[in-house]
Design a protein around this motif. Structure first.
Motif, PDB file in Angstrom:
ATOM      1  N   GLY A 180     -16.428  -2.146  -5.497  1.00 21.99           N
ATOM      2  CA  GLY A 180     -16.815  -3.301  -6.285  1.00 21.99           C
ATOM      3  C   GLY A 180     -15.654  -4.082  -6.877  1.00 21.99           C
ATOM      4  O   GLY A 180     -14.629  -4.312  -6.231  1.00 21.99           O
ATOM      5  N   ILE A 181     -15.817  -4.477  -8.136  1.00 24.19           N
ATOM      6  CA  ILE A 181     -14.815  -5.296  -8.812  1.00 24.19           C
ATOM      7  C   ILE A 181     -13.494  -4.555  -8.947  1.00 24.19           C
ATOM      8  O   ILE A 181     -12.418  -5.134  -8.742  1.00 24.19           O
ATOM      9  CB  ILE A 181     -15.346  -5.730 -10.197  1.00 24.19           C
ATOM     10  N   GLY A 182     -13.538  -3.270  -9.292  1.00 25.78           N
ATOM     11  CA  GLY A 182     -12.304  -2.508  -9.450  1.00 25.78           C
ATOM     12  C   GLY A 182     -11.505  -2.425  -8.173  1.00 25.78           C
ATOM     13  O   GLY A 182     -10.283  -2.592  -8.175  1.00 25.78           O
ATOM     14  N   ARG A 183     -12.187  -2.155  -7.063  1.00 29.01           N
ATOM     15  CA  ARG A 183     -11.482  -2.107  -5.772  1.00 29.01           C
ATOM     16  C   ARG A 183     -10.890  -3.468  -5.428  1.00 29.01           C
ATOM     17  O   ARG A 183      -9.733  -3.561  -4.999  1.00 29.01           O
ATOM     18  CB  ARG A 183     -12.427  -1.651  -4.661  1.00 29.01           C
ATOM     19  N   ALA A 184     -11.665  -4.525  -5.623  1.00 25.32           N
ATOM     20  CA  ALA A 184     -11.175  -5.871  -5.314  1.00 25.32           C
ATOM     21  C   ALA A 184      -9.935  -6.195  -6.132  1.00 25.32           C
ATOM     22  O   ALA A 184      -8.971  -6.785  -5.619  1.00 25.32           O
ATOM     23  CB  ALA A 184     -12.269  -6.905  -5.568  1.00 25.32           C
ATOM     24  N   THR A 185      -9.929  -5.809  -7.407  1.00 27.05           N
ATOM     25  CA  THR A 185      -8.769  -6.074  -8.258  1.00 27.05           C
ATOM     26  C   THR A 185      -7.570  -5.253  -7.832  1.00 27.05           C
ATOM     27  O   THR A 185      -6.445  -5.760  -7.769  1.00 27.05           O
ATOM     28  CB  THR A 185      -9.112  -5.784  -9.730  1.00 27.05           C
ATOM     29  N   ALA A 186      -7.788  -3.965  -7.535  1.00 29.46           N
ATOM     30  CA  ALA A 186      -6.680  -3.113  -7.088  1.00 29.46           C
ATOM     31  C   ALA A 186      -6.044  -3.665  -5.821  1.00 29.46           C
ATOM     32  O   ALA A 186      -4.808  -3.713  -5.700  1.00 29.46           O
ATOM     33  CB  ALA A 186      -7.186  -1.689  -6.867  1.00 29.46           C
ATOM     34  N   LEU A 187      -6.863  -4.100  -4.872  1.00 29.71           N
ATOM     35  CA  LEU A 187      -6.334  -4.644  -3.620  1.00 29.71           C
ATOM     36  C   LEU A 187      -5.621  -5.978  -3.861  1.00 29.71           C
ATOM     37  O   LEU A 187      -4.590  -6.258  -3.238  1.00 29.71           O
ATOM     38  CB  LEU A 187      -7.462  -4.816  -2.603  1.00 29.71           C
ATOM     39  N   ALA A 188      -6.150  -6.788  -4.774  1.00 28.83           N
ATOM     40  CA  ALA A 188      -5.494  -8.060  -5.081  1.00 28.83           C
ATOM     41  C   ALA A 188      -4.127  -7.824  -5.710  1.00 28.83           C
ATOM     42  O   ALA A 188      -3.145  -8.505  -5.371  1.00 28.83           O
ATOM     43  CB  ALA A 188      -6.378  -8.885  -6.015  1.00 28.83           C
ATOM     44  N   PHE A 189      -4.038  -6.863  -6.623  1.00 28.84           N
ATOM     45  CA  PHE A 189      -2.741  -6.517  -7.199  1.00 28.84           C
ATOM     46  C   PHE A 189      -1.777  -6.029  -6.121  1.00 28.84           C
ATOM     47  O   PHE A 189      -0.595  -6.407  -6.108  1.00 28.84           O
ATOM     48  CB  PHE A 189      -2.905  -5.428  -8.261  1.00 28.84           C
ATOM     49  N   ALA A 190      -2.267  -5.179  -5.228  1.00 29.43           N
ATOM     50  CA  ALA A 190      -1.410  -4.636  -4.170  1.00 29.43           C
ATOM     51  C   ALA A 190      -0.906  -5.738  -3.252  1.00 29.43           C
ATOM     52  O   ALA A 190       0.278  -5.766  -2.877  1.00 29.43           O
ATOM     53  CB  ALA A 190      -2.177  -3.579  -3.372  1.00 29.43           C
ATOM     54  N   ARG A 191      -1.790  -6.660  -2.878  1.00 30.19           N
ATOM     55  CA  ARG A 191      -1.377  -7.769  -2.014  1.00 30.19           C
ATOM     56  C   ARG A 191      -0.371  -8.674  -2.708  1.00 30.19           C
ATOM     57  O   ARG A 191       0.455  -9.314  -2.044  1.00 30.19           O
ATOM     58  CB  ARG A 191      -2.599  -8.578  -1.571  1.00 30.19           C
ATOM     59  N   ALA A 192      -0.416  -8.711  -4.049  1.00 31.90           N
ATOM     60  CA  ALA A 192       0.522  -9.543  -4.812  1.00 31.90           C
ATOM     61  C   ALA A 192       1.852  -8.838  -5.066  1.00 31.90           C
ATOM     62  O   ALA A 192       2.729  -9.401  -5.728  1.00 31.90           O
ATOM     63  CB  ALA A 192      -0.108  -9.949  -6.137  1.00 31.90           C
ATOM     64  N   GLY A 193       1.994  -7.619  -4.560  1.00 31.66           N
ATOM     65  CA  GLY A 193       3.280  -6.931  -4.653  1.00 31.66           C
ATOM     66  C   GLY A 193       3.390  -5.893  -5.746  1.00 31.66           C
ATOM     67  O   GLY A 193       4.431  -5.233  -5.868  1.00 31.66           O
ATOM     68  N   GLU A 235     -10.067   5.882  -0.636  1.00 27.46           N
ATOM     69  CA  GLU A 235     -10.306   4.808   0.334  1.00 27.46           C
ATOM     70  C   GLU A 235      -9.675   3.500  -0.142  1.00 27.46           C
ATOM     71  O   GLU A 235      -9.101   2.750   0.665  1.00 27.46           O
ATOM     72  CB  GLU A 235     -11.803   4.623   0.550  1.00 27.46           C
ATOM     73  N   THR A 236      -9.749   3.232  -1.435  1.00 24.15           N
ATOM     74  CA  THR A 236      -9.096   2.039  -1.980  1.00 24.15           C
ATOM     75  C   THR A 236      -7.591   2.111  -1.765  1.00 24.15           C
ATOM     76  O   THR A 236      -6.952   1.115  -1.396  1.00 24.15           O
ATOM     77  CB  THR A 236      -9.410   1.892  -3.477  1.00 24.15           C
ATOM     78  N   VAL A 237      -7.003   3.292  -1.981  1.00 26.40           N
ATOM     79  CA  VAL A 237      -5.563   3.479  -1.752  1.00 26.40           C
ATOM     80  C   VAL A 237      -5.225   3.200  -0.287  1.00 26.40           C
ATOM     81  O   VAL A 237      -4.232   2.524   0.024  1.00 26.40           O
ATOM     82  CB  VAL A 237      -5.136   4.901  -2.155  1.00 26.40           C
ATOM     83  N   ALA A 238      -6.049   3.714   0.630  1.00 28.03           N
ATOM     84  CA  ALA A 238      -5.804   3.492   2.051  1.00 28.03           C
ATOM     85  C   ALA A 238      -5.908   2.008   2.402  1.00 28.03           C
ATOM     86  O   ALA A 238      -5.106   1.485   3.198  1.00 28.03           O
ATOM     87  CB  ALA A 238      -6.798   4.303   2.882  1.00 28.03           C
ATOM     88  N   LEU A 239      -6.870   1.318   1.822  1.00 30.08           N
ATOM     89  CA  LEU A 239      -7.007  -0.118   2.073  1.00 30.08           C
ATOM     90  C   LEU A 239      -5.808  -0.891   1.525  1.00 30.08           C
ATOM     91  O   LEU A 239      -5.344  -1.853   2.143  1.00 30.08           O
ATOM     92  CB  LEU A 239      -8.295  -0.632   1.437  1.00 30.08           C
ATOM     93  N   ALA A 240      -5.301  -0.451   0.372  1.00 29.17           N
ATOM     94  CA  ALA A 240      -4.115  -1.097  -0.195  1.00 29.17           C
ATOM     95  C   ALA A 240      -2.913  -0.907   0.723  1.00 29.17           C
ATOM     96  O   ALA A 240      -2.127  -1.844   0.947  1.00 29.17           O
ATOM     97  CB  ALA A 240      -3.816  -0.538  -1.578  1.00 29.17           C
ATOM     98  N   ALA A 241      -2.758   0.294   1.264  1.00 24.91           N
ATOM     99  CA  ALA A 241      -1.647   0.567   2.184  1.00 24.91           C
ATOM    100  C   ALA A 241      -1.781  -0.262   3.455  1.00 24.91           C
ATOM    101  O   ALA A 241      -0.793  -0.795   3.970  1.00 24.91           O
ATOM    102  CB  ALA A 241      -1.602   2.060   2.514  1.00 24.91           C
ATOM    103  N   ALA A 242      -3.008  -0.374   3.951  1.00 22.87           N
ATOM    104  CA  ALA A 242      -3.242  -1.159   5.161  1.00 22.87           C
ATOM    105  C   ALA A 242      -2.909  -2.631   4.946  1.00 22.87           C
ATOM    106  O   ALA A 242      -2.538  -3.340   5.891  1.00 22.87           O
ATOM    107  CB  ALA A 242      -4.692  -1.014   5.604  1.00 22.87           C
ATOM    108  N   ALA A 243      -3.019  -3.074   3.695  1.00 23.31           N
ATOM    109  CA  ALA A 243      -2.692  -4.459   3.359  1.00 23.31           C
ATOM    110  C   ALA A 243      -1.210  -4.630   3.043  1.00 23.31           C
ATOM    111  O   ALA A 243      -0.786  -5.714   2.634  1.00 23.31           O
ATOM    112  CB  ALA A 243      -3.537  -4.922   2.176  1.00 23.31           C
ATOM    113  N   GLY A 244      -0.445  -3.568   3.205  1.00 26.54           N
ATOM    114  CA  GLY A 244       0.992  -3.636   2.955  1.00 26.54           C
ATOM    115  C   GLY A 244       1.382  -3.337   1.531  1.00 26.54           C
ATOM    116  O   GLY A 244       2.534  -3.531   1.145  1.00 26.54           O
ATOM    117  N   GLY A 245       0.443  -2.832   0.724  1.00 21.11           N
ATOM    118  CA  GLY A 245       0.724  -2.559  -0.678  1.00 21.11           C
ATOM    119  C   GLY A 245       1.055  -1.108  -0.959  1.00 21.11           C
ATOM    120  O   GLY A 245       1.032  -0.255  -0.068  1.00 21.11           O
ATOM    121  N   THR A 246       1.357  -0.817  -2.206  1.00 18.86           N
ATOM    122  CA  THR A 246       1.692   0.531  -2.669  1.00 18.86           C
ATOM    123  C   THR A 246       0.683   0.950  -3.718  1.00 18.86           C
ATOM    124  O   THR A 246       0.495   0.245  -4.717  1.00 18.86           O
ATOM    125  CB  THR A 246       3.107   0.568  -3.275  1.00 18.86           C
ATOM    126  N   ALA A 247       0.038   2.084  -3.507  1.00 18.14           N
ATOM    127  CA  ALA A 247      -0.971   2.550  -4.459  1.00 18.14           C
ATOM    128  C   ALA A 247      -1.063   4.063  -4.423  1.00 18.14           C
ATOM    129  O   ALA A 247      -0.792   4.694  -3.390  1.00 18.14           O
ATOM    130  CB  ALA A 247      -2.331   1.934  -4.145  1.00 18.14           C
TER     131      ALA A 247
END
Length: 256
Positions: free
Chosen positions: A24-37, A52-64
């Motif tokens: 939901g909102i938390g995952r969307a925010t975590a991924l947005a932060f990760a995509r922003a560096g 799963e959120t961590v894996a999605l962040a990594a797939a987007a090139g982020g660190t989580a």
């Protein structure tokens, strides 16, 4: 509905903590932060969803990283923030999003009432207290709490949810005043009907979905990314003079 947010932020070198981030909102925010560096600490009681959120962040090139936490437990929150600082060296942003709703339970029941307050209100307080302490050690930061349009209005079914969301807005205003001279800004997002796992039962029922959409002048449910975009703006330098503000994101539901 697909939402394409074209605004981008550079949070390189910053560290963000997001609770309730398994979906939901938390995952969307975590991924947005990760995509922003930003480096992101993902937290939830749902370990599988958090990972799963961590894996999605990594797939987007982020660190989580993931750290489990029940925000109702003050010791667990203290350990969560300590993990963020210990692993990444600092904490710049906190999105206190963990919460529950009881659409099928009687919130006048003592146990349901106490659990609602423990997570939705006590949990926000626990997070604010620990996050601010960590931010004070590194020159400041920004905290965003997830409230709700039910923090302004009421409904006839959820006394505990309404009370806690009013309380979150009050805590937000208190924190804004308490840390105003310490370079810590505290704001809240107040979503209306957002299409998340919490509202999944509604969204999958065509009649209920139409009824929920009819409550919103824009005629649709909001998307998690639309709330995440507001969270990132509130944490950015573009909002450097904004604190104590409950930002409504509801498609016009509270206008009428």
């Amino acid at each position: 509905m697909e939402v394409n947010l074209t605004v981008s932020y550079d949070f390189s070198g910053k560290v963000a903590l997001v609770t309730g981030a398994s979906g939901g909102i938390g995952r969307a925010t975590a991924l947005a932060f990760a995509r922003a560096g930003a480096s992101v600490v993902v937290s939830d009681v749902n370990a599988a969803g958090g990972e799963e959120t961590v894996a999605l962040a990594a797939a987007a090139g982020g660190t989580a990283i993931f750290h489990p936490c029940d925000v109702a437990d003050p010791a667990a929150v203290k350990a969560l923030v300590a993990r963020a600082v210990g692993h990444f060296g600092r904490l710049d942003f906190g999105h206190n999003n963990a919460g529950i709703t009881n659409l099928t339970a009687d919130e006048w029941d003592d146990e349901v009432w106490r659990r609602s307050l423990a997570i939705n209100l006590d949990g926000v307080m626990h997070c604010m207290r620990e996050e601010a302490a960590a931010m004070l050690d590194h020159g400041g930061g920004a905290i965003v709490n997830t409230a709700s349009i039910n923090g302004f209005t009421g409904n006839a079914r959820q006394p505990a949810y309404v009370a806690t969301k009013h309380g979150v807005i009050g805590l937000t205003r208190h924190g804004a005043l308490k840390w105003a001279r310490d370079n810590i800004r505290v704001n809240a997002v107040c979503p209306g009907v957002i299409e998340t796992p919490m509202t999944d039962a509604v969204a999958r029922n065509p009649d209920l979905r139409r009824a929920m959409e009819a409550l919103t002048p824009m005629g649709r449910m909001g998307q998690p990314d639309e709330v995440a975009g507001a969270v990132l703006w509130l944490c950015s330098v573009q909002a450097s003079f904004v604190t104590g503000h409950p930002l409504v994101i509801d498609g016009g539901a509270t206008v009428s």
